[in-house]
Each structure stands twice: as C-alpha cells, then as structure tokens.
Motif scaffolding. Structure first.
Motif, short mmCIF file in Angstrom:
data_model
loop_
_atom_site.label_atom_id
_atom_site.label_comp_id
_atom_site.label_asym_id
_atom_site.label_seq_id
_atom_site.Cartn_x
_atom_site.Cartn_y
_atom_site.Cartn_z
N PHE B 126 0.76 -1.28 -0.07
CA PHE B 126 0.05 0.06 -0.03
C PHE B 126 0.84 1.35 0.00
O PHE B 126 0.74 2.06 -0.48
N PHE B 127 1.91 1.25 0.59
CA PHE B 127 2.87 2.34 0.62
C PHE B 127 3.80 2.54 -0.48
O PHE B 127 4.33 3.35 -0.95
N ALA B 128 3.98 1.27 -1.16
CA ALA B 128 5.00 1.24 -2.33
C ALA B 128 4.11 1.65 -3.55
O ALA B 128 4.85 2.15 -4.50
N ILE B 129 2.90 1.29 -3.71
CA ILE B 129 2.30 1.40 -4.73
C ILE B 129 1.17 2.63 -4.72
O ILE B 129 0.18 2.26 -3.89
N PRO B 130 1.40 3.90 -5.04
CA PRO B 130 0.55 4.95 -4.67
C PRO B 130 -0.81 4.65 -5.27
O PRO B 130 -0.93 4.18 -6.52
N THR B 131 -1.87 4.83 -4.52
CA THR B 131 -3.43 4.47 -4.99
C THR B 131 -4.14 5.90 -4.66
O THR B 131 -3.72 6.75 -4.15
N GLY B 132 -5.23 5.72 -5.69
CA GLY B 132 -6.25 6.93 -4.95
C GLY B 132 -6.05 8.04 -6.12
O GLY B 132 -5.37 8.24 -7.00
N VAL B 133 -7.02 9.15 -5.73
CA VAL B 133 -7.46 10.24 -6.44
C VAL B 133 -5.97 11.03 -6.51
O VAL B 133 -5.36 11.48 -5.57
N GLY B 134 -5.42 11.45 -7.63
CA GLY B 134 -4.29 12.47 -7.93
C GLY B 134 -2.86 11.96 -7.34
O GLY B 134 -2.04 12.68 -7.05
#
Lengths: 143, 485
Positions: B126-134
C-alpha cells in the motif's frame, strides 16, 4: 445542492444532473458535482490557490465539456481540487467564451475524504438544455 | 430485463441483432453470453453494440463479450474490426484508460508461508504503490524523459533497471507498441501524466495477493505450463492502465475528431461518444500514434508497479525476487486498437481491431506468443471482484470469429451509488478480514463501490467464455490480500 447523482444511466461510471438559473450557475453546479464525485468533503477544500481559466467553443455544451475537462486536468497535473468561484460566459459571433476563476488546494486524503478518481468527461448522454427558465445538464464521468 | 424483440439466439452462447434493428447498421451485432448472462444485460448494451455496427468500414460483426455492460460509445466488452482503408478509428472504442490491463506474477511461496505475513505485505504494498485520487509515483521523471517512456514502454524500464528481459517477453507486444510518436500527444497530456508512473489509480484498479488452490485448477497441464506448480501457490495480480496521460490523450482526440468527423469526412453517428476519423486520415493516424504512446505508458506503469512488488516481497521475506520465483506469467491489455491479421471472407487480411474492456485471446501456435505458450495458447487474465476471485485462462483457436478476443472482467451489474447504499466500506473491510482477505484502501467509499455484489458472477462469466470457445479456464485464483485506490 444544485446537482443530483443519477443511478440509472451509467452502471460502471458516475452520472449526475445539475442545474442553475443561468449558464454560469449551471457551470458552477457541474464543477461542484465533479468535486463531490472525487471528495466526500468538498467544504474541507480550502481556497488557498486561485487559477484563471479562459476557454471558447462554438457549442455551449462542449464549452461545459472543456471546462470540466480542465478541472480534471488540474487534479492530475497540479494535484488540485478546485471550486468554481466565478464564471462569466459571453457570446460573440457565434462563439461562446468562458472566463472563470477557480480556487482550491492540493489533494489531502486525510482531510478531503477522497472517493474516486475521475478519468474524463464522456459525451455519453451529455446534454445542456434550457427548460422551464432553468439551465440543466446531464454529465457522465468515466471513473 | 426484457430483451430486444429482434434479438435472435444463434447458438447456446451467440445472440444476434440483425441490421434491421437500427437505422444505419452495416453489419449485425453479436452478443456472446449464456442464457443467464444475456438476461441480466442492460438495454444500453444492445443499443451501443448496434451503434458500433453503424461505424464506417466495420467488418463481420459488432461484438459484445459475456461480461458486457453499458459503457459510453462502445459497450464495455465491445469488440469491432475495421477495414484500415475504408474504416475508422474511435477513442470511444478503446476507452479513456488506454491500455488498461492485467498482469500476473508468480511466486514460489505457498499460502501457508504468506498468511502469517499478509498484513505486513499488504501494508508495505500500500505504501510502495501509490493509490487513489491524484496520486504520483516514485519514478522521478522530467517531461522530456517521459517522452522517451511513452515511445518505448517497458523497454525504457529495462534500460533503467526496472525490468528483467523476460518481463518484456511475457508482455503483449513485448511491452512496446511500435510507431508511438510523442509529438502526437499534447503538452497537456504529458503534464498530466509524467509523474504518475508506478501508480495504481482508483475505481476498479487493484493489486491482489491470490492463491491457486488445488481444487480450483481446471487444467493441470496448462496450469503447469503457466507456472502454477505448487499446491496453494501464491501469485500477485494487478489491474491498472495509462493513468492521467492516457485519459488526456483520449479526451484530446475525442474533441478533435468531433470537429472534423462530420464537416470534413461526412460521418454521422447515433452517439457523439463514438466520434471517429477515417483510420488513414491525418487525424486518425495522429490518434493511432498517440494511443500507442498511452499504451506504452500502461505497460511502463505496470512494469514499475511489478518492480515495487518485487522489492516489497524481497524485503518482507529477506530473499531475492529470483529466489522467490517472481516471474511474470503474462501482461495483457484490454483497452486498445491494433492492426492484426485475421480471416475475413476466407482471406487473411490486416484489420484494425478495437477492444474495449475485452482481452486478446490468441490460440496455440499463433505468431506473437512467447515460445513457452505456443502449445497452450496465450494466458488470458480475467479479473473478478475483490471478494470473489479471478481467472487465469488460455486463448483458443476457436476464438477466431471474435478476432481472438474474450472477456476482461466480471462486469458491473449495479451502479456505484447503489452499491454504496447497500454496503458500508468499513464494514466490508472487516467482513473481508474475517473471510481471510486483508484489504488496505485509499477510500472506504471507493471500497464499498467495488463490493462483490455489484458485479456479475465471475464463475458464470469465465464459464461462458469457455462455452463460447473464446478462452478456456485454467485456474481460479482467490484473494487473500488486496490494495485498492
């Protein structure tokens, strides 16, 4: 709120209907619906940064399309969530010209309660019309 | 749901709308679905498949795959081939998320080894692969460097230590669409996406840790050929595309095609979202070159995400990715347009195949497949909802009529707002935890929208593709960990 999300016309995407007493109000309503699609707490988006937008198009509906597309661009390119504060639309020789002031701040997941990323405005069922003294629009966003 | 009166059942899995269904149809529309799936399809699917059948130069049929649902322009699951000389190219036939696709990576770990570390793995992913809006990625990339990324795709990753040579071999088109031209992309598109390499995005995009349990293996020999060799073997599947760059390329050309479509080329359509230009026109060729750039961004994005996944697993298990057997099974796109050779009226011809929410499914022996899959056919990855599991399938020779194309996912049946009304994100997360699926999300609201109840039954969709001869089931993969935007 001067917009309502529609359930029945976009299964995988997000559709909304927005309205206003003028073209300008309609554009502001649509910008508010776009922000509410991405963030659950638009009122937490503080007006820290201001941007001027100028656009023109021969068709009023495609002017709205370009305006919303511009706000989506700023979301990715500058990581900004933007309120439409002031919109002025003028028509000269069959060309609609928009001048807008938008303002907001950098995306903050903790504060803005983010929902879903918007990829684009689609032309599916896209509509702007003036009916019963009210300007209305239907917009489907690809998310 | 009432079906169109003119819909005819051609076989157990083929349903046809004749050209008389709608004014302007040049070919019939064919929906590939089982009895139970066809009944659940929205009216919009039939209408949109018929609209596609009106596009100039369309060949044979306008198709919709078994996971089809109402989209914009083409239905999601829409497939159509066009004569390059007389036909068109349409961004609405590819989707805004150009080269949205799936990648599957093996490990030699078992569920028993991974379960105790699942929380740590999911948290680190979850920290290594950025997710979500923008969200923005860890690859520091200037605008000029990004132009090289989009012209070279995964090859750029290889040159920059973010890929292994065999990763490219196991990627559709070797991870690079030839003929990509950064000059065909607007500065806006580049500015929108240059810092998003290695990001997942949101919506239905996810990265999942899955298990291949023995009872879910349909074809042991093919599973072995695909690298599934250990009982309860752990694999990693992820789904994402070309991010803001691809979205802007599609939006730019949708607008530019609208300006010329009718005035310059005399094309009139039922739906503006199907805006198109003749493939051989300057506008059509410019979009094709820009679309290839976006496709390359999609490949580079998934390659960088794989690099991050390898780093996380390596860190958590204190073993190298090689030692953990972290090999790519395959990377396959489901939103593209490509020039391919297919049999049309008994003759091999080059045609432009649009696949929107539809996966290429090359059968055994077809050119373009890695040598190791020559006998099995191409690995096909169909992602299900995060609660129910996903499928690894194999391409079939009998998929020739659909231009070697099959489904891409389970397909939504419920609107996002309806799903959110019925499911609370926080509660869903807890429920899934109890069922042995550890989830991290950037948004509880977004999580609720992706609940399993909002989708068709993946088992039914995968079976329908097999019954229709489009792809055959090899193994069902069930989730034990998931990150989503």
């Amino acid at each position: 709120m001067p917009f309502r999300f529609l359930e029945e016309i976009a299964t995988a995407d997000v559709a909304f209907k927005a309205w206003g007493n003028s073209q300008e109000e309609l554009f502001i309503s649509c910008a508010a619906a776009l922000m509410r699609t991405m963030a659950e707490a638009p009122d937490q988006v503080v007006r820290r940064q201001e941007i001027s937008i100028r656009l023109e198009h021969e068709e009023l509906d495609l002017l709205l399309f370009s305006f919303l597309q511009e706000l989506i661009f700023f979301k990715d390119a500058r990581r900004l969530l933007l309120h439409a504060d002031k919109v002025v639309i003028e028509e000269h020789d069959g060309i609609f010209i928009l001048n807008a002031i938008v303002s907001g701040e950098q995306i903050d997941g903790g504060k803005h309660h983010l929902l879903i990323d918007v990829k684009a405005v689609t032309l599916h069922r896209f509509q702007v019309l003036y009916k019963g003294n009210v300007w209305k629009a239907v917009v489907v966003l690809d998310v | 749901m009432s079906l169109p009166l003119q819909l005819r059942k051609i076989s157990d899995t083929i349903w046809e709308l004749p050209v008389t269904y709608k004014d302007g149809m040049l070919v019939p529309a064919r929906i590939i679905a089982s009895d139970s799936l066809i009944g659940g399809m929205e009216a919009g699917v039939f209408d949109q498949a018929a609209n596609v059948a009106c596009l100039p130069g369309i060949l044979n049929y306008s198709y919709c795959m078994p996971d089809g649902h109402w989209g914009y322009g083409f239905p999601i699951g829409g497939v159509a081939a066009f004569d390059p000389a007389t036909g068109v190219i349409s961004p609405g036939g590819i989707g805004f998320d150009i080269n949205c696709g799936m990648r599957l990576c093996l490990t030699t770990l078992t569920e028993e080894e991974v379960r105790p570390r699942i929380r740590e793995l999911v948290d680190q992913l979850f920290f290594a692969i950025p997710t979500g809006v923008g969200c923005t990625g860890f690859v520091r990339c200037s605008r000029s460097k990004f132009r090289r990324v989009i012209e070279n795709g995964s090859r750029w990753c290889l040159e920059n230590g973010l890929a292994l040579p065999e990763d490219l071999e196991m990627t559709e088109e070797g991870g690079c669409f030839e003929g990509a031209d950064a000059d065909a992309c607007s500065e806006k598109a580049i500015e929108r996406g240059y810092d998003q390499i290695g990001t997942l995005g949101s919506g239905n995009h996810y990265c999942e840790i899955q298990v291949a349990r023995s009872e879910n293996i349909f074809d042991e020999a093919t599973a072995r050929a695909f690298g599934i060799t250990i009982p309860n073997q752990v694999v990693i599947m992820f789904h994402c595309g070309s991010r803001g760059f691809g979205h802007q390329v599609a939006s730019d050309y949708l607008q530019s095609f609208l300006k010329v479509m009718t005035t310059k080329y005399g094309i009139k359509l039922h739906d503006r979202e199907l805006a198109c230009a003749p493939f051989r026109s300057p506008e059509g060729q410019a979009y094709f070159a820009a679309m290839k750039c976006a496709a390359n961004m999609g490949f580079a994005n998934r390659q960088v995400i794989l690099h991050r996944i390898r780093e996380v697993f390596s860190r958590v298990f204190s073993r190298s990715p090689e030692d953990l057997g972290m090999r790519v099974v395959y990377d396959v796109a489901h939103n593209t347009a490509k020039l391919e050779k297919h049999l049309i009226d008994g003759e091999q011809r080059e045609v432009l195949v649009h696949r929107k929410g539809a996966t290429r499914s090359f059968g055994p022996g077809m050119p373009g497949l890695p040598d190791c899959y020559r006998e099995t056919g191409q690995p096909v990855i169909i992602g299900g909802s995060m609660e129910t599991g996903s499928y690894l399938l194999a391409g079939m020779a009998s998929a020739a009529p659909t231009f070697y194309t099959t489904a891409h996912g389970s397909g939504r049946t419920m609107s996002r707002h309806q799903a959110k009304k019925m499911v609370q994100g926080r509660k869903l997360l807890d429920d899934m935890e109890h069922r042995g699926i550890h989830v991290r999300t950037a948004s509880y609201g977004g999580l609720a929208e992706e609940a399993g109840l909002a989708y068709k039954d993946i088992d039914v969709v995968a079976l329908a593709t097999e019954e229709a001869g489009l792809s055959r089931r090899v193994v069902k993969l069930v989730p034990i960990g998931n990150i989503k935007g």
